[in-house]
Design an enzyme around this catalytic site. Structure first.
Site, PDB file in Angstrom:
ATOM      1  N   LYS A 104     -13.410  22.292  -4.229  1.00 57.34           N
ATOM      2  CA  LYS A 104     -12.134  22.154  -3.533  1.00 57.34           C
ATOM      3  C   LYS A 104     -11.103  23.047  -4.226  1.00 57.34           C
ATOM      4  O   LYS A 104     -11.115  23.171  -5.465  1.00 57.34           O
ATOM      5  CB  LYS A 104     -11.704  20.687  -3.573  1.00 57.34           C
ATOM      6  CG  LYS A 104     -10.476  20.345  -2.751  1.00 57.34           C
ATOM      7  CD  LYS A 104     -10.234  18.838  -2.787  1.00 57.34           C
ATOM      8  CE  LYS A 104      -9.006  18.395  -2.036  1.00 57.34           C
ATOM      9  NZ  LYS A 104      -8.818  16.934  -2.084  1.00 57.34           N
ATOM     10  N   SER A 185      -8.238  14.975   2.380  1.00 59.30           N
ATOM     11  CA  SER A 185      -7.856  16.350   2.201  1.00 59.30           C
ATOM     12  C   SER A 185      -8.995  17.251   1.739  1.00 59.30           C
ATOM     13  O   SER A 185      -8.840  18.470   1.750  1.00 59.30           O
ATOM     14  CB  SER A 185      -6.712  16.435   1.185  1.00 59.30           C
ATOM     15  OG  SER A 185      -7.133  16.010  -0.104  1.00 59.30           O
ATOM     16  N   SER A 209      -9.343  10.938   0.224  1.00 59.33           N
ATOM     17  CA  SER A 209      -9.604  12.365   0.456  1.00 59.33           C
ATOM     18  C   SER A 209     -11.057  12.803   0.294  1.00 59.33           C
ATOM     19  O   SER A 209     -11.415  13.912   0.700  1.00 59.33           O
ATOM     20  CB  SER A 209      -8.718  13.216  -0.445  1.00 59.33           C
ATOM     21  OG  SER A 209      -7.399  13.203   0.041  1.00 59.33           O
TER      22      SER A 209
END
Ligand SMILES: *[C@@H]1O[C@H](CO)[C@@H](O)[C@H](O)[C@H]1NC(C)=O
Ligand SMILES: *[C@@H]1O[C@H](CO)[C@@H](O)[C@H](O)[C@H]1NC(C)=O
Ligand SMILES: *[C@@H]1O[C@H](CO)[C@@H](O)[C@H](O)[C@H]1NC(C)=O
Length: 508
Positions: A104, A185, A209
């Site tokens: 990420k 996210s 997330s």
């Protein structure tokens, strides 16, 4: 069909790799376990793996936007991994040797990749070192393939930023259905691994997330107990809640990654030392057991509507899984008194937001200060940057209300301390009490709604694919447990996955 043509066709379309003897190995949908065996038996090289994923990124990423940056050194690293393998005894390579991973974009790497949380405000910033989990990944032999797209600033900029959107890459797309919600996210991590653009990925979670995008993109996500994995070098949200965890296609893959990243890190010393007592001596692979559900007590908050998407289809589909869980030997415990639990959870989610914005300002300012260079050095700078680059960052459309609310906070004084105390108490009187009074091994919810019970207290959770709605939108099932209960959650999730085998690759 001509054999050469078949090989060409297989290699380019199906992701089959062949060696001199012509035996084929399918990279698409291969598990870490499959890859390790193929590498060990010289049926596959890391270079072939990386070439396949780079090709798939070129093919799919223009539509899916799961990857924000590709590592220009990936092929070089793969070549090195292959050389290392040749120099060692067969079968002696451990961990994630030669296996490509996508991180990420809020997880720092000290290489040619940028670490920006999706924002132009961090483009060109230089980190002092690899994040704690990245050091461990490199030690385990993993190849950093690139950075995954994400909801900008992990959702900390604005309540108006759509999940999966960031200024640098735009909107990430659910590979199962273009119009379906991709959640966030850690959107790019979930999408990229679902679509076979990489072998495994890392995401981060503050409040859903990892678990939510895993649920919506039909993959497995593990949200570890806070502190089990280091947060050093991760663009922060709330250090009290932030955690780094794997997002992969199978429970087994996620466990391989978890094993590589858990443990003490001097740069996140307090939290990682405290949680290190939970790490089992021989790691987590031992909990991939075929009878993992046997005797497990699972709480079903059946009538709770907190956070449940109001879909009777989904709830019905979820109930069909009760049958599987029972058949595999689990004891299902109906949580009848969900009203008091719901009340606690609702008040908690309000308090949680009030707390995290205070924590965000402190943590982000500390992160920005330790960078070698950066276009912004504080949250206040980031707000100004956004105003100055309003078009690029779509400030008119999506705003920066959370940034602005956070900037107005003034650290942790007496009222904030009281708020945090209240949150801790709510976790103890809510989730923990429910688990202990009913002697539960895990609480079970459809999609990722477990998040509302486990976020504020730093408890672990795991999502496993559980089905597809009639339009093809995937949904998962999520299990949450007490701190350090990853072994039990892995046993439960693995047995459920093996008994149902629901995940199918997206139709691309
Ligand atoms: C990192 O960002 C710079 C712009 O600041 C860009 O030139 C470079 O290509 C980026 N790195 C990668 C690996 O994409
Ligand atoms: C869910 O949907 C049903 C039927 O569409 C409706 O009667 C009910 O009020 C809804 N519940 C919630 C919590 O929105
Ligand atoms: C904490 O809880 C107490 C008692 O429930 C309440 O009176 C107080 O307002 C709460 N404090 C904060 C800061 O939320």
């Amino acid at each position: 069909m001509d054999i050469a043509l078949l090989l060409f066709w297989s290699t380019t379309i199906l992701g089959l790799s062949h060696n001199a003897e012509g035996s084929l190995f399918s990279i698409r949908e291969a598990t870490v376990h499959d890859i390790r065996i193929a590498l060990d038996h010289n049926r596959l090289t890391s270079r072939e793996l990386v070439e396949f994923y780079l090709k798939e990124i070129r093919r799919l990423n223009p539509v899916l936007n799961g990857v924000i940056e590709v590592n220009p050194d990936a092929l070089h690293l793969a070549h090195k991994a292959d050389q290392d393998r040749k120099a060692k005894k067969p079968g002696s390579m451990t961990g994630l040797a030669g296996i490509p991973i996508l991180l990420k974009d809020n997880i720092a790497t000290k290489d040619k990749l940028n670490t920006t949380a999706g924002s132009y405000a961090l483009l060109g910033s230089v980190v002092p070192q690899d994040a704690g989990v990245v050091k461990k990944l490199r030690r385990a032999g993993a190849i950093i393939l690139g950075k995954a797209s994400m909801t900008e600033w992990a959702g900390a900029r604005s309540s108006g930023v759509p999940n999966g959107w960031n200024a640098r890459r735009g909107q990430s797309v659910n590979p199962y259905l273009k119009s379906a919600y991709p959640c966030g996210s850690s959107t790019g991590s979930a999408i990229s691994v679902a679509a076979n653009m990489v072998a495994v990925t890392l995401g981060t979670e503050t409040g859903g997330s990892i678990l939510c995008p895993s649920s919506y993109n039909s993959v497995v996500g593990i949200k570890p107990t806070v502190g089990l994995t280091s947060r050093a070098g991760v663009v922060p949200y709330s250090p009290r809640q932030d955690t780094v965890g794997p997002i992969c296609r199978t429970v087994s893959d996620a466990v391989y990654v978890l094993d590589a990243i858990v443990g003490f890190d001097p740069d996140d010393a307090v939290a990682t030392k405290k949680a290190s007592k939970y790490i089992p001596h021989r790691g987590y692979l031992q909990f991939l057991k075929s009878d993992g559900l046997k005797g497990k007590r699972l709480g079903i908050p059946r009538y709770s509507l907190v956070g449940f998407r109001n879909s009777s289809v989904l709830l019905k589909a979820f109930e069909t899984h009760f049958h599987v869980l029972r058949k595999r030997g689990a004891v299902l415990v109906d949580i009848v008194d969900t009203a008091s639990f719901d009340t606690i959870i609702i008040s908690m989610s309000n308090d949680e937001f009030k707390a995290v914005i205070v924590e965000f300002k402190l943590a982000l300012n500390a992160y920005l200060k330790q960078l070698i260079t950066s276009p912004v050095r504080s949250l206040a700078d980031a707000i100004v940057f956004n105003k100055d680059h309003s078009k690029l960052e779509k400030i008119k459309e999506y705003g920066q209300d959370i940034f602005e609310a956070a900037e107005k906070t003034n650290g942790i004084g007496i009222p904030e301390r009281q708020l945090l105390l209240n949150l801790t108490r709510a976790s103890k009187n809510g989730f923990e009490k429910l688990m202990k009074e009913n002697k539960l091994d895990a609480l079970v919810t459809p999609i990722s709604t477990i998040v509302s019970a486990i976020s504020a207290g730093g408890y672990p959770g795991i999502n496993v694919p559980a089905g597809y709605e009639t339009d093809g939108t995937p949904y998962g099932i999520s299990f949450g447990g007490l701190k350090g209960s990853e072994p039990k959650l892995i046993e439960i999730a693995y047995d459920f996955e093996q008994a149902t085998k629901i995940r199918k690759p997206p139709p691309l």
